[in-house]
Design a protein around this motif. Structure first.
Motif, PDB file in Angstrom:
ATOM      1  N   UNK A   1      58.706  50.586 -72.997  1.00 30.03           N
ATOM      2  CA  UNK A   1      59.341  49.562 -71.800  1.00 30.03           C
ATOM      3  C   UNK A   1      60.928  49.630 -72.417  1.00 30.03           C
ATOM      4  N   UNK A   2      61.120  49.305 -71.383  1.00 31.71           N
ATOM      5  CA  UNK A   2      62.918  49.491 -70.219  1.00 31.71           C
ATOM      6  C   UNK A   2      64.166  48.203 -71.049  1.00 31.71           C
ATOM      7  N   UNK A   3      62.935  47.650 -71.221  1.00 36.11           N
ATOM      8  CA  UNK A   3      63.190  45.999 -70.750  1.00 36.11           C
ATOM      9  C   UNK A   3      64.353  45.098 -71.436  1.00 36.11           C
ATOM     10  N   UNK A   4      63.624  44.128 -71.438  1.00 33.68           N
ATOM     11  CA  UNK A   4      63.105  43.388 -71.093  1.00 33.68           C
ATOM     12  C   UNK A   4      64.441  42.174 -71.661  1.00 33.68           C
ATOM     13  N   UNK A   5      64.423  41.669 -71.586  1.00 32.57           N
ATOM     14  CA  UNK A   5      64.833  39.600 -71.007  1.00 32.57           C
ATOM     15  C   UNK A   5      64.780  39.304 -71.640  1.00 32.57           C
ATOM     16  N   UNK A   7      64.464  35.915 -70.754  1.00 28.65           N
ATOM     17  CA  UNK A   7      64.702  34.614 -69.701  1.00 28.65           C
ATOM     18  C   UNK A   7      63.264  34.617 -69.046  1.00 28.65           C
ATOM     19  N   UNK A   8      62.483  35.545 -69.444  1.00 27.42           N
ATOM     20  CA  UNK A   8      61.117  35.812 -67.981  1.00 27.42           C
ATOM     21  C   UNK A   8      60.358  37.222 -68.374  1.00 27.42           C
ATOM     22  N   UNK A   9      58.943  36.722 -69.294  1.00 22.16           N
ATOM     23  CA  UNK A   9      58.205  37.724 -69.221  1.00 22.16           C
ATOM     24  C   UNK A   9      58.247  38.603 -67.892  1.00 22.16           C
ATOM     25  N   UNK A  10      57.828  39.782 -68.027  1.00 21.83           N
ATOM     26  CA  UNK A  10      57.692  40.872 -66.993  1.00 21.83           C
ATOM     27  C   UNK A  10      56.585  40.262 -65.967  1.00 21.83           C
ATOM     28  N   UNK A  11      55.659  39.954 -66.208  1.00 24.39           N
ATOM     29  CA  UNK A  11      55.373  39.518 -65.150  1.00 24.39           C
ATOM     30  C   UNK A  11      55.699  38.293 -64.232  1.00 24.39           C
ATOM     31  N   UNK A  12      56.385  36.914 -64.924  1.00 24.27           N
ATOM     32  CA  UNK A  12      57.168  36.312 -64.572  1.00 24.27           C
ATOM     33  C   UNK A  12      57.774  36.857 -63.053  1.00 24.27           C
ATOM     34  N   UNK A  13      58.769  37.905 -63.737  1.00 28.77           N
ATOM     35  CA  UNK A  13      59.578  38.373 -62.574  1.00 28.77           C
ATOM     36  C   UNK A  13      59.026  39.620 -61.741  1.00 28.77           C
ATOM     37  N   UNK A  14      57.601  40.201 -62.060  1.00 28.56           N
ATOM     38  CA  UNK A  14      57.751  40.825 -60.651  1.00 28.56           C
ATOM     39  C   UNK A  14      57.064  40.435 -59.448  1.00 28.56           C
ATOM     40  N   UNK A  15      56.530  39.653 -60.339  1.00 26.01           N
ATOM     41  CA  UNK A  15      56.174  38.098 -58.937  1.00 26.01           C
ATOM     42  C   UNK A  15      56.320  37.310 -58.468  1.00 26.01           C
ATOM     43  N   UNK A  26      66.480  56.832 -60.955  1.00 24.34           N
ATOM     44  CA  UNK A  26      65.738  58.102 -60.922  1.00 24.34           C
ATOM     45  C   UNK A  26      65.575  58.615 -62.248  1.00 24.34           C
ATOM     46  N   UNK A  27      66.987  58.878 -62.496  1.00 29.65           N
ATOM     47  CA  UNK A  27      66.404  59.422 -64.020  1.00 29.65           C
ATOM     48  C   UNK A  27      65.153  58.859 -64.874  1.00 29.65           C
ATOM     49  N   UNK A  28      65.665  57.636 -64.830  1.00 25.95           N
ATOM     50  CA  UNK A  28      64.483  56.523 -65.786  1.00 25.95           C
ATOM     51  C   UNK A  28      63.086  56.045 -65.123  1.00 25.95           C
ATOM     52  N   UNK A  29      63.297  56.648 -64.224  1.00 21.69           N
ATOM     53  CA  UNK A  29      62.430  56.570 -63.029  1.00 21.69           C
ATOM     54  C   UNK A  29      61.892  54.111 -62.773  1.00 21.69           C
ATOM     55  N   UNK A  60      65.671  45.888 -66.905  1.00 25.67           N
ATOM     56  CA  UNK A  60      65.187  46.993 -65.970  1.00 25.67           C
ATOM     57  C   UNK A  60      63.185  47.416 -66.247  1.00 25.67           C
ATOM     58  N   UNK A  61      62.812  48.046 -65.564  1.00 27.53           N
ATOM     59  CA  UNK A  61      61.781  47.759 -66.019  1.00 27.53           C
ATOM     60  C   UNK A  61      61.131  49.406 -65.494  1.00 27.53           C
ATOM     61  N   UNK A  62      60.317  49.683 -66.237  1.00 27.43           N
ATOM     62  CA  UNK A  62      59.721  51.445 -64.876  1.00 27.43           C
ATOM     63  C   UNK A  62      59.291  50.703 -64.265  1.00 27.43           C
ATOM     64  N   UNK A  63      59.129  51.795 -63.702  1.00 27.08           N
ATOM     65  CA  UNK A  63      58.928  51.468 -61.894  1.00 27.08           C
ATOM     66  C   UNK A  63      57.359  51.090 -61.382  1.00 27.08           C
ATOM     67  N   UNK A  64      56.761  52.335 -62.761  1.00 29.23           N
ATOM     68  CA  UNK A  64      55.123  51.856 -63.227  1.00 29.23           C
ATOM     69  C   UNK A  64      54.419  50.758 -63.952  1.00 29.23           C
ATOM     70  N   UNK A  65      55.406  50.277 -64.330  1.00 30.90           N
ATOM     71  CA  UNK A  65      55.471  48.982 -65.158  1.00 30.90           C
ATOM     72  C   UNK A  65      55.399  47.502 -64.328  1.00 30.90           C
ATOM     73  N   UNK A  66      56.191  47.479 -63.040  1.00 31.31           N
ATOM     74  CA  UNK A  66      56.565  46.685 -62.362  1.00 31.31           C
ATOM     75  C   UNK A  66      55.371  46.857 -61.558  1.00 31.31           C
TER      76      UNK A  66
END
Length: 347
Positions: A1-5, A7-15, A26-29, A60-66
């Motif tokens: 993962x390129x991530x994070x943060x 302040x908030x876990x992945x699921x919280x950010x995406x939801x 696009x270079x890192x999708x 920053x999140x990979x698109x597939x992860x998001x």
């Protein structure tokens, strides 16, 4: 993962729609998310770096992860526009908790059209656009729709957006030609340079088919360039109506919007299938979208806008009239109807 943060876990950010899918790399999708609250949306003229508060750190999140954690999308509809036609005002009018939220020119769509113009390679572009729309359609509140007003730099993707979202509807908002030309002229050099940038994008997206060569464009005045851009967008709108039908796509001129806001908002609520009570309608029309300047955040009513438009048209009357007549001649030559079919029914 390129991530994070921190302040908030992945699921919280995406939801959470308060995390804006701001940029696409696009270079890192990858998708860059910014923490942008509803209050920040209201305060920003556009949700661009220039207008958002400074110091917002992207996650920053990979698109597939998001996309693996994304919630069910809200109803998604669009305001496509010709510029200088009160589109920002209209997007602001859809900010009503429990009903809808308007997104003003999300940059992630500009990133995708820029990637396409550069001949982008890598992930499938339709898949990226589909995912971007899904992320933009996350609801801000229960039962809310999302109304996206893309920049008109993104018009090359407009038909693809509607094709990817068969349940979405769109209003095609435009300023009448002479009003549009006056708006360009009154902005001075900034307006005249802007229409040339717009023209370059329309050429890159192959949205102009009016017989001009690159050399011809160099011989056009600033307002002629503006008129070519206006006519090219008009032709795009006509093509979208023909492709998707009046059941999904309607046209609206800025004069109707500004002189009949209540009728317009009632008609748009029907087009977008958003129930709207009379009390809510009156609150929207009396609210800041229609009583304060969208870009200056100062008191500004419709009569003031009309007076400003008349003054600009009077100041540049000779140039505007000559260019308008030239545009009408170009339209006749290429059999482009100047009228707008599928007009929004505001009766």
């Amino acid at each position: 993962m390129l991530i994070p943060t921190k302040s908030a876990p992945l699921a919280t950010i995406v939801r959470d729609a308060n995390w804006l899918p701001h940029r696409y790399d696009p270079d890192h999708d990858a998708v860059h998310f910014l923490p942008v609250s509803r209050a920040m949306h209201r305060a920003a003229t556009f949700i661009t770096d220039e207008h958002l508060p400074p110091g917002l750190d992207p996650t920053i999140l990979r698109r597939t992860e998001a996309m693996g954690s994304v919630p069910a999308a809200a109803p998604l509809h669009f305001v496509f526009h010709s510029a200088f036609c009160c589109s920002t005002m209209l997007a602001r009018a859809f900010d009503r908790p429990g009903w809808a939220m308007g997104l003003k020119e999300p940059v992630i769509l500009n990133d995708i059209i820029g990637w396409r113009r550069r001949g982008g390679r890598g992930p499938d572009m339709a898949s990226v656009l589909d995912d971007a729309l899904t992320l933009l359609a996350r609801p801000f509140g229960t039962g809310e729709a999302v109304i996206v007003k893309p920049s008109n730099a993104v018009h090359g993707l407009a038909a693809a957006m509607l094709a990817l979202r068969p349940d979405s509807r769109a209003v095609l908002l435009y300023a009448p030609l002479r009003t549009y030309l006056a708006s360009v002229a009154k902005k001075g050099m900034d307006g005249r340079l802007w229409v040339r940038v717009l023209l370059l994008g329309l050429i890159d997206d192959k949205l102009i088919d009016l017989g001009f060569t690159p050399r011809d464009y160099l011989g056009l005045s600033d307002l002629q360039v503006a008129a070519v851009g206006w006519l090219a967008q008009h032709m795009l709108f006509l093509a979208m109506i023909e492709r998707f039908g009046a059941g999904r796509v309607r046209t609206l001129d800025s004069e109707t919007l500004t002189t009949r806001p209540a009728d317009t908002m009632r008609a748009l609520s029907k087009l977008f299938r958003l129930p709207l009570s009379d009390a809510a309608l009156q609150a929207i029309v009396a609210g800041p979208a229609f009583t304060r300047h969208s870009k200056l955040d100062a008191a500004f009513d419709m009569s003031a806008r009309a007076q400003e438009d008349r003054a600009a048209q009077a100041m540049h009357a000779d140039e505007i009239e000559k260019v308008a007549q030239w545009t009408e001649a170009v339209a006749r030559t290429f059999k482009v109807p100047m009228g707008s079919p599928a007009t929004l029914d505001t009766r």
